[in-house]
Structure formats: structure tokens, C-alpha cells
Scaffold this motif. Structure first.
Motif, PDB file in Angstrom:
ATOM      1  N   LEU A 108       7.751   5.800  -3.865  1.00  0.00           N
ATOM      2  CA  LEU A 108       7.463   7.074  -4.355  1.00  0.00           C
ATOM      3  C   LEU A 108       6.157   7.020  -5.410  1.00  0.00           C
ATOM      4  CD1 LEU A 108       7.885  10.270  -4.138  1.00  0.00           C
ATOM      5  CD2 LEU A 108       9.328   9.781  -6.216  1.00  0.00           C
ATOM      6  N   LEU A 109       6.419   5.994  -6.421  1.00  0.00           N
ATOM      7  CA  LEU A 109       5.599   6.002  -7.567  1.00  0.00           C
ATOM      8  C   LEU A 109       4.196   5.313  -7.248  1.00  0.00           C
ATOM      9  CD1 LEU A 109       7.464   4.314 -10.453  1.00  0.00           C
ATOM     10  CD2 LEU A 109       6.478   6.421 -10.349  1.00  0.00           C
ATOM     11  N   ARG A 110       4.257   4.482  -5.987  1.00  0.00           N
ATOM     12  CA  ARG A 110       3.109   3.600  -5.518  1.00  0.00           C
ATOM     13  C   ARG A 110       2.354   4.858  -4.896  1.00  0.00           C
ATOM     14  NH1 ARG A 110       6.288  -1.067  -4.981  1.00  0.00           N
ATOM     15  NH2 ARG A 110       5.282  -2.527  -5.832  1.00  0.00           N
ATOM     16  N   SER A 111       2.686   6.030  -4.422  1.00  0.00           N
ATOM     17  CA  SER A 111       2.039   6.889  -3.585  1.00  0.00           C
ATOM     18  C   SER A 111       1.246   7.890  -4.728  1.00  0.00           C
ATOM     19  CB  SER A 111       3.137   7.981  -2.759  1.00  0.00           C
ATOM     20  OG  SER A 111       3.914   8.604  -3.730  1.00  0.00           O
ATOM     21  N   LEU A 112       1.504   7.584  -5.984  1.00  0.00           N
ATOM     22  CA  LEU A 112       0.518   8.325  -7.095  1.00  0.00           C
ATOM     23  C   LEU A 112      -1.010   7.715  -6.855  1.00  0.00           C
ATOM     24  CD1 LEU A 112       2.671   8.528 -10.030  1.00  0.00           C
ATOM     25  CD2 LEU A 112       1.842  10.191  -8.852  1.00  0.00           C
ATOM     26  N   SER A 113      -1.159   6.711  -6.264  1.00  0.00           N
ATOM     27  CA  SER A 113      -2.447   6.030  -6.169  1.00  0.00           C
ATOM     28  C   SER A 113      -3.293   6.605  -5.220  1.00  0.00           C
ATOM     29  CB  SER A 113      -2.343   4.488  -5.335  1.00  0.00           C
ATOM     30  OG  SER A 113      -1.496   4.652  -4.226  1.00  0.00           O
ATOM     31  N   ASP A 114      -2.686   7.698  -4.200  1.00  0.00           N
ATOM     32  CA  ASP A 114      -3.615   8.466  -3.432  1.00  0.00           C
ATOM     33  C   ASP A 114      -3.713  10.007  -3.976  1.00  0.00           C
ATOM     34  OD1 ASP A 114      -3.685   6.410  -1.545  1.00  0.00           O
ATOM     35  OD2 ASP A 114      -1.601   6.926  -0.801  1.00  0.00           O
ATOM     36  N   HIS A 115      -3.111  10.344  -5.219  1.00  0.00           N
ATOM     37  CA  HIS A 115      -3.110  11.502  -5.715  1.00  0.00           C
ATOM     38  C   HIS A 115      -4.585  11.933  -6.019  1.00  0.00           C
ATOM     39  CE1 HIS A 115      -2.340  15.090  -8.246  1.00  0.00           C
ATOM     40  NE2 HIS A 115      -1.059  15.137  -7.541  1.00  0.00           N
ATOM     41  N   PRO A 116      -5.120  13.054  -5.894  1.00  0.00           N
ATOM     42  CA  PRO A 116      -6.389  13.599  -6.065  1.00  0.00           C
ATOM     43  C   PRO A 116      -6.787  13.428  -7.621  1.00  0.00           C
ATOM     44  CG  PRO A 116      -5.220  15.513  -5.289  1.00  0.00           C
ATOM     45  CD  PRO A 116      -4.433  14.084  -4.714  1.00  0.00           C
TER      46      PRO A 116
ATOM     47  N   SER B  93      15.217   8.743 -18.352  1.00  0.00           N
ATOM     48  CA  SER B  93      15.683   8.435 -16.780  1.00  0.00           C
ATOM     49  C   SER B  93      15.428   9.339 -15.953  1.00  0.00           C
ATOM     50  CB  SER B  93      17.244   8.455 -17.554  1.00  0.00           C
ATOM     51  OG  SER B  93      18.023   7.911 -16.196  1.00  0.00           O
ATOM     52  N   PHE B  94      16.452  10.079 -15.409  1.00  0.00           N
ATOM     53  CA  PHE B  94      16.213  10.912 -13.955  1.00  0.00           C
ATOM     54  C   PHE B  94      14.990  12.094 -14.302  1.00  0.00           C
ATOM     55  CE2 PHE B  94      17.167  15.528 -12.717  1.00  0.00           C
ATOM     56  CZ  PHE B  94      16.810  15.379 -11.530  1.00  0.00           C
ATOM     57  N   GLY B  95      14.740  12.362 -15.696  1.00  0.00           N
ATOM     58  CA  GLY B  95      13.841  13.276 -15.880  1.00  0.00           C
ATOM     59  C   GLY B  95      12.465  12.733 -15.605  1.00  0.00           C
ATOM     60  N   GLY B  96      12.318  11.368 -15.738  1.00  0.00           N
ATOM     61  CA  GLY B  96      10.906  10.896 -15.111  1.00  0.00           C
ATOM     62  C   GLY B  96      10.786  11.089 -13.722  1.00  0.00           C
ATOM     63  N   ARG B  97      11.888  10.764 -12.667  1.00  0.00           N
ATOM     64  CA  ARG B  97      11.636  10.998 -11.369  1.00  0.00           C
ATOM     65  C   ARG B  97      11.312  12.414 -11.245  1.00  0.00           C
ATOM     66  NH1 ARG B  97      17.367   9.767  -9.629  1.00  0.00           N
ATOM     67  NH2 ARG B  97      16.737  10.840  -7.748  1.00  0.00           N
ATOM     68  N   ALA B  98      12.148  13.519 -11.913  1.00  0.00           N
ATOM     69  CA  ALA B  98      11.851  14.820 -11.833  1.00  0.00           C
ATOM     70  C   ALA B  98      10.266  15.092 -11.984  1.00  0.00           C
ATOM     71  CB  ALA B  98      12.668  15.803 -12.756  1.00  0.00           C
ATOM     72  N   ALA B  99       9.664  14.567 -13.056  1.00  0.00           N
ATOM     73  CA  ALA B  99       8.318  14.556 -13.226  1.00  0.00           C
ATOM     74  C   ALA B  99       7.445  14.144 -12.174  1.00  0.00           C
ATOM     75  CB  ALA B  99       7.895  14.105 -14.782  1.00  0.00           C
ATOM     76  N   ILE B 100       7.754  12.954 -11.784  1.00  0.00           N
ATOM     77  CA  ILE B 100       6.584  12.452 -10.713  1.00  0.00           C
ATOM     78  C   ILE B 100       6.993  13.327  -9.562  1.00  0.00           C
ATOM     79  CG2 ILE B 100       6.622  10.329  -9.116  1.00  0.00           C
ATOM     80  CD1 ILE B 100       5.627   9.797 -11.961  1.00  0.00           C
ATOM     81  N   HIS B 101       8.233  13.670  -9.107  1.00  0.00           N
ATOM     82  CA  HIS B 101       8.203  14.720  -7.886  1.00  0.00           C
ATOM     83  C   HIS B 101       7.473  15.951  -8.180  1.00  0.00           C
ATOM     84  CE1 HIS B 101      11.571  12.856  -5.110  1.00  0.00           C
ATOM     85  NE2 HIS B 101      11.587  12.043  -6.058  1.00  0.00           N
ATOM     86  N   THR B 102       7.442  16.446  -9.332  1.00  0.00           N
ATOM     87  CA  THR B 102       6.615  17.736  -9.773  1.00  0.00           C
ATOM     88  C   THR B 102       5.060  17.536  -9.246  1.00  0.00           C
ATOM     89  OG1 THR B 102       8.475  18.251 -11.446  1.00  0.00           O
ATOM     90  CG2 THR B 102       6.405  19.501 -11.390  1.00  0.00           C
ATOM     91  N   ILE B 103       4.592  16.353 -10.013  1.00  0.00           N
ATOM     92  CA  ILE B 103       3.298  16.008  -9.808  1.00  0.00           C
ATOM     93  C   ILE B 103       3.146  15.841  -8.235  1.00  0.00           C
ATOM     94  CG2 ILE B 103       1.662  14.092  -9.818  1.00  0.00           C
ATOM     95  CD1 ILE B 103       2.838  13.429 -12.724  1.00  0.00           C
ATOM     96  N   LEU B 104       3.744  15.345  -7.636  1.00  0.00           N
ATOM     97  CA  LEU B 104       3.566  15.020  -5.880  1.00  0.00           C
ATOM     98  C   LEU B 104       4.041  16.370  -5.190  1.00  0.00           C
ATOM     99  CD1 LEU B 104       4.819  11.403  -5.647  1.00  0.00           C
ATOM    100  CD2 LEU B 104       2.526  12.166  -5.691  1.00  0.00           C
ATOM    101  N   GLN B 105       4.666  17.216  -5.828  1.00  0.00           N
ATOM    102  CA  GLN B 105       5.380  18.454  -5.141  1.00  0.00           C
ATOM    103  C   GLN B 105       6.347  18.072  -3.949  1.00  0.00           C
ATOM    104  OE1 GLN B 105       4.600  22.318  -5.920  1.00  0.00           O
ATOM    105  NE2 GLN B 105       5.062  20.834  -7.620  1.00  0.00           N
TER     106      GLN B 105
END
Length: 315
Positions: A234-242, A163-175
Motif C-alpha cells: 500500500l505504501l509503495r503504491s504512493l509512487s504512482d500517485h499524481p 501508529s494506526f493514524g499513519g495508516r488512516a492518513a495514507i488511506h485518505t491520500i489514496l482514497q
């Protein structure tokens, strides 16, 4: 007093020297993210030995070594069903589970330079997400990621979340963190300020945003809370992650989530937009807690989902 002649005939119990030999490789950090090996040998007159097994599982030549860092839901825990799935994955010799991410210290005011005192009474505490992925949450998830990756440089490290932990993980990847007060202007500002260690003290020469460690491999998100366009963007923004092409993202979702009835289809559409090494594991009959399945086939459905996650991690 006992005569010396009797002492020689009845010498009494013999005392033997106990030697304790502790051999370690690596150190155990204050938040226990270091997975080290230790062997303790007890010997009596050095004639017999007994060894304790190492904490970390032995690597095999044919499979990679995986470390999973758990991040709980909004109340800070994984929940019974998600914990059971994690325990099932950990039966693989090549998969090791790190400690649950917690609040190890009282977070400082990031606008001030004076850190809180270490070893604050009452800590560690559960890392709760009632206010969203705040800078305080990002401090702890980033620390767990950096410390676990640094302590185990030859292993692939993942967040394993519910649940929320998934959002926390994505936010950590994106900082990036959530700023609900300024959501209309910039809902997910880039994190800034000093990076703290496990005791809450600033790390020398490191500040936010941080680069992902080279051995950070991705996430397994169970029951990702995909509600509203802002979170989808926010999830879709991972498409631009290096690191998009070498980060592995696994979203485990049920089709009976009452808050997101189209969750499976919506998540698959987002995965297509992200590209890279992302996939969806569909748990038939799963609720928001995606392993919460009812019916006579529930055990087989959950077991199949866990096996699909295992294959994702080990391929």
C-alpha cells in the motif's frame, strides 16, 4: 422615600454603559477545524479597551504557515509521548495544531440514502481503528482534511499521526479503505459514495474518491505500523500517485519496535521506491511509540528528532 435635596447631594453609584464589540474574520465550523481570528473589545464609555489575542498565530514573512491535523492510534488518542512532540512543534510561531480527528456523528449505512440525524447524543467520540481503516474511518479523516484545507486556503495542511493514524492518513491520500472480508480479492478497494460534512450530511455535488486539496501538503507519521507485505505494498503504491512530487511524507520510526525489528531499514527501502519528497527520521532507541526512548540521552534524542521534523515541515 429620600428627599430630592438629599438625592442631589448623594447621587449614589454611577452606572456606566458597557459596550461589547466583537470583530471576527471567518467562521468556526461545527467540528472546530476552522482556525479563525477574533478580537473582543470591552469598553466603558468608550474610553478604555482590552483585546483578546487571535486564535491563530501570526504569519511571518520568512517561514510558511503550517497546520497539523492530529490522527490518533487505534484507541483514538495520540498518546503522551506523541502529544508532547506535537506540543514541542507547536512552539514554532508558524505551526498551528488543529483539533484531533474524531467521530463527529453516527455514520450512516453507505448503502442507504437516509443520513443519520445530526447532533446524535454521545458524539463526538474518539476515532478508533480496531477494525482497520474502514469506510467509516475514511469518512471522518476526509472530512477533516477537506474542511481544514478549505478554511485555511493560504496555509499548508498536514496530517500528524501516531501508529494506526499513519495508516488512516495514507488511506485518505489514496482514497482506499481496508476490506478484511475480501482481502484475498482486493484488500484496499477504492472508496465510493457521498462525501459527508462535519454533521454527517451529504455534501452537494461531491462524492468519493475526492481529489486532494491543492494546499494539502503531506503527512508526519510517528511509529507507522509496517507489518506484513500488504501494508508495504500500500505504501509503495504512493509512487504512482499524481501528487507524488509535491506531497511531503515524513516517517518517524524507532529501531526498538519489537513487532518490526527491521523497521528502519524496511522503511528506508520503501521510501526509495516511493521517491518524491519522502524521508525517514530515525529515533535511536525508540519503540513502536517512537518517542518512547530510555537511557541517559533520551531527552537529547527526542529533541533532535522533533527538530528534524520541524526542519522537514518548514523547509
Amino acid at each position: 422615600k429620600t428627599p430630592n435635596s438629599l438625592k442631589s447631594q448623594h447621587p449614589g453609584p454611577q452606572r456606566k454603559k458597557l459596550n461589547i464589540d466583537i470583530r471576527t474574520s471567518g467562521e468556526l465550523s461545527s467540528d472546530c477545524t476552522r482556525i479563525s481570528k477574533a478580537q473582543i473589545c470591552f469598553s466603558t464609555d468608550c474610553r478604555s479597551t482590552m483585546s483578546a489575542p487571535p486564535m491563530k498565530k501570526q504569519k511571518t514573512s520568512s517561514t510558511p504557515s503550517i497546520i497539523l491535523i492530529p490522527i490518533g492510534g487505534s484507541f483514538g488518542k495520540l498518546g503522551e509521548k506523541s502529544q508532547a512532540s506535537l506540543d514541542a512543534l507547536a512552539t514554532s510561531p508558524s505551526i498551528t495544531v488543529a483539533p484531533l480527528v474524531k467521530r463527529n456523528y453516527k455514520e450512516p449505512d453507505l448503502k442507504k440514502t437516509i443520513p443519520p440525524p445530526p447532533n446524535e447524543p454521545g458524539f463526538p467520540k474518539l476515532l478508533r481503528g480496531g477494525n482497520g481503516v474502514t469506510p467509516k474511518v475514511l469518512l471522518h479523516t476526509t472530512t477533516a482534511m477537506l474542511d481544514t484545507c478549505a478554511a485555511n486556503p493560504d496555509d499548508s495542511v498536514y496530517f500528524y499521526t501516531t501508529s494506526f493514524g499513519g495508516r488512516a492518513a495514507i488511506h485518505t491520500i489514496l482514497q482506499r479503505f481496508e476490506d478484511k472480508k475480501k482481502a484475498a480479492e482486493e484488500p484496499h478497494p477504492l472508496m465510493a459514495g457521498p462525501v459527508l460534512d462535519a454533521s454527517g450530511l451529504p455534501r452537494e455535488g461531491i462524492s468519493f474518491p475526492v481529489d486532494l486539496p491543492s494546499n494539502f501538503a503531506g503527512i508526519v507519521s510517528c511509529g507507522y505500523p509496517l507489518y506484513g507485505p500488504v501494508r508495504q505494498d500500500l505504501l509503495r503504491s504512493l509512487s504512482d500517485h499524481p501528487r507524488k512530487h509535491n506531497l511531503k511524507l515524513c516517517f518517524v520510526v524507532g529501531d526498538k519496535d519489537k513487532d518490526a525489528p527491521n523497521l528502519v531499514d524496511d522503511m528506508k527501502a520503501i521510501i526509495e521506491d516511493i521517491g518524491g519528497n519522502a524521508k525517514v527520521v530515525h529515533v535511536e532507541g525508540g519503540k513502536h511509540s517512537c518517542f518512547d526512548v530510555t537511557g541517559k540521552d533520551k531527552d537529547q534524542i527526542v529533541a533532535a528528532a522533533v527538530e528534524e521534523i520541524r526542519e522537514f515541515l518548514l523547509k
